[in-house]
Design a protein around this motif. Structure first.
Motif: not given
Length: 381
Positions: A28-35, A57-62, A361-365, A377-381
């Motif tokens: 869940s912490q990683a999903r706060e950053k995307g993944g 560039s994908m640090i938010h995923r791992g 919105l900018p971060r979600t996009v 996508a907004i509520s999921t993020y």
């Protein structure tokens, strides 16, 4: 064997794609950053600095670890990985992972039947150094080649580099839960979990106008296209080889539907058994699990199936304020989520979206990368 440079530091301390979402506290912490985990690689060029940039560039995923391995030779190649540790979070599961100093894998996903597959391999004489599904996946490929894909029950996107035969294997799960993009620019083939990892390799990215037309028609961009003309997706249920002869893509699975005549009671029983088995099969993790709970039939059934294991389930509900609901065409489901939580005695967590959600919105996009017309996508993020 060609010389190799390992750039792997010590490791630090994503089914049914629409219906089921289980996650750990670190997830869940990683999903706060995307993944999720992120994978990448190149063939025809192997710059450590370039692979480092693609990987990071994908640090938010791992957030749990990173690794880059470069292969000298003709052609040169390299693999990168950002790790989110769910199964065997020890350094033994670090990637890229090797077997026999020949085959190297970078992998994003989760195999729900990896323990059964491992047991079968052990019965055939194979031995393992970790408890993670990555090692099982690689060994299956080494022993069986692409036909091993038929054995996998899970969600995945992975690449295997054969440093002896100098060729790359790519594969994506049946429903495409895990993303896998690729490009071929000026003699360099590259792949990654995200578009942004590939964009720096393209001097001038250009819009694929046919993809734009698809988006306006379907509200998303179907594979193999992306919004960029120079980048493509590996379609779900497909694998690919890349070597001196170029890229060859093959389909290994498709959905086949054969109507059956059964009574309503039979269907009710079969669907219930299938949902329960599917959910509990996906509860394979070495870290705590949880689920979204909207209060609807789907998420409520998933949480009920999880609760049958005897463990208290952590559930997470997203709601809207009374003022926002005045503009909605659907009723408020939060009270149903509360009732389900009370019935199943879950560890209930509720968040009501506030007006400052527009700041997301900018971060979600940024995380969506491609245009997707889905307000959820907004509520999921």
């Amino acid at each position: 064997m060609s010389p190799r440079h390992s750039l792997l530091p010590p490791v630090g301390t994503e089914t049914l794609p629409v219906v089921l979402l289980t996650f750990s506290s670190r997830l869940s912490q990683a999903r706060e950053k995307g993944g999720m985990c992120g994978i990448c690689g190149t063939v025809g060029r192997a710059s450590p600095a370039e692979l480092d940039a693609m990987t990071d560039s994908m640090i938010h995923r791992g957030p749990d670890g990173r690794g880059v391995t470069v292969f000298d030779g003709d052609p040169p190649a390299g693999l990168g990985n950002r790790r989110l540790a769910i199964i065997d979070p020890t350094p033994a599961g670090a990637q890229p992972m090797a077997f026999g100093d020949r085959w190297w894998i970078t992998y994003n996903g989760e195999l729900y039947n990896f323990r059964e597959l491992r047991r079968d391999l052990e019965n055939d004489g194979e031995r393992f150094a970790s408890q993670c599904d990555t090692e099982v996946l690689l060994r299956l490929f080494v022993t069986q080649g692409p036909r091993m894909l038929e054995l996998l029950n899970g969600i995945f996107a992975f690449a295997v580099w054969d440093d002896l035969e100098k060729r790359l294997f790519l594969a994506r799960d049946r429903l495409g839960v895990k993303p896998l993009y690729h490009t071929n620019i000026k003699g360099c083939f590259a792949f990654a979990s995200e578009l942004r990892a590939l964009l720096p390799l393209i001097v001038t990215p250009s819009l694929d106008e046919t993809a734009l037309a698809d988006y306006l028609t379907f509200l998303w961009v179907p594979d193999p296209k992306t919004a960029f003309r120079q980048i493509r997706k590996l379609p779900p249920g497909h694998f690919a080889w890349f070597d001196s002869d170029g890229l060859r893509v093959e389909q290994y699975w498709d959905l086949h539907f054969s109507p059956e005549e059964r009574s309503e009671d039979e269907w009710r029983s079969l669907v219930g058994e299938a949902v329960t088995a599917s959910v509990q099969r996906q509860m394979v993790s070495d870290v705590p699990l949880g689920s979204f709970l909207s209060g609807g039939v789907d998420s409520s059934a998933i949480v009920a199936a999880m609760s049958q294991t005897g463990e208290r389930v952590s559930t997470y509900t997203i709601g809207f304020s009374k003022a926002d609901l005045e503009h909605e065409i659907v009723p408020d489901d939060v009270h149903y989520a509360r009732r389900v939580s009370q019935l199943l005695k879950t560890d209930y967590h509720e968040t009501i979206l506030q007006p400052d959600v527009l700041e997301l919105l900018p971060r979600t996009v940024w995380h969506l990368e491609e245009p997707v017309a889905d307000p959820a996508a907004i509520s999921t993020y």
